[in-house]
Scaffold this motif. Sequence first.
Motif, PDB file in Angstrom:
ATOM      1  N   ALA A  94      -3.134  -4.844   2.026  1.00  0.00           N
ATOM      2  CA  ALA A  94      -4.457  -5.030   2.629  1.00  0.00           C
ATOM      3  C   ALA A  94      -4.337  -5.267   4.129  1.00  0.00           C
ATOM      4  CB  ALA A  94      -5.188  -6.194   1.963  1.00  0.00           C
ATOM      5  N   PHE A  95      -3.364  -6.057   4.556  1.00  0.00           N
ATOM      6  CA  PHE A  95      -3.170  -6.316   5.975  1.00  0.00           C
ATOM      7  C   PHE A  95      -2.781  -5.050   6.725  1.00  0.00           C
ATOM      8  CE2 PHE A  95      -0.432  -7.480   9.582  1.00  0.00           C
ATOM      9  CZ  PHE A  95      -1.356  -8.185  10.336  1.00  0.00           C
ATOM     10  N   VAL A  96      -1.866  -4.276   6.159  1.00  0.00           N
ATOM     11  CA  VAL A  96      -1.430  -3.042   6.818  1.00  0.00           C
ATOM     12  C   VAL A  96      -2.583  -2.049   6.893  1.00  0.00           C
ATOM     13  CG1 VAL A  96       0.099  -1.045   6.609  1.00  0.00           C
ATOM     14  CG2 VAL A  96       1.002  -3.345   6.285  1.00  0.00           C
ATOM     15  N   VAL A  97      -3.367  -1.924   5.824  1.00  0.00           N
ATOM     16  CA  VAL A  97      -4.516  -1.023   5.843  1.00  0.00           C
ATOM     17  C   VAL A  97      -5.539  -1.488   6.881  1.00  0.00           C
ATOM     18  CG1 VAL A  97      -6.495  -0.207   4.496  1.00  0.00           C
ATOM     19  CG2 VAL A  97      -4.217  -0.164   3.503  1.00  0.00           C
ATOM     20  N   PHE A  98      -5.767  -2.792   6.957  1.00  0.00           N
ATOM     21  CA  PHE A  98      -6.674  -3.335   7.970  1.00  0.00           C
ATOM     22  C   PHE A  98      -6.210  -2.957   9.374  1.00  0.00           C
ATOM     23  CE2 PHE A  98      -7.320  -6.857  10.984  1.00  0.00           C
ATOM     24  CZ  PHE A  98      -8.699  -6.761  11.135  1.00  0.00           C
ATOM     25  N   MET A  99      -4.920  -3.142   9.651  1.00  0.00           N
ATOM     26  CA  MET A  99      -4.394  -2.816  10.969  1.00  0.00           C
ATOM     27  C   MET A  99      -4.494  -1.315  11.237  1.00  0.00           C
ATOM     28  SD  MET A  99      -3.762  -5.679  12.266  1.00  0.00           S
ATOM     29  CE  MET A  99      -2.945  -5.189  13.760  1.00  0.00           C
TER      30      MET A  99
END
Length: 142
Positions: A94-99
Amino acid sequence: MINEFKDFIAKGNVMDMAVGIIIGAAFTAIVTSLVGDLINPIIALFTGGIDFSGWFYVLGEGEFASVAAAQEAGASVFAIGNFLMAVINFLIVAFVVFMLVKTVNRIKNAAEEEKAPEPEAPKGPSELDILMEIRDALQKQA
């Protein structure tokens, strides 16, 4: 019907989605390795060597050395460690997709700003010109 199917496949959205699914599947292997090979050892270091993947409770009778052994024996297993690892994997993805989305949006905004046409100068007399004409007309009448 075949032509409709060709048109559907040729649309950009379908191809974008297919590429996204393929990249997502490949990305899952990277995240699994990141969590298993890098994050788990760090967590184990701070928690005194606790390995979350081995954290489980057998629901019923029997003692087993691992989740796999308990499941192979047909015992019901409450695998807390596997769940925690799934949550950690999700948070990382989720963090990588957000970034990634944030970066893509920033690039899109920059491209839109470059493409934005410059405002054209108004045609005809400006407000100042009209006011000056009114002033001059009033002076001539006085």
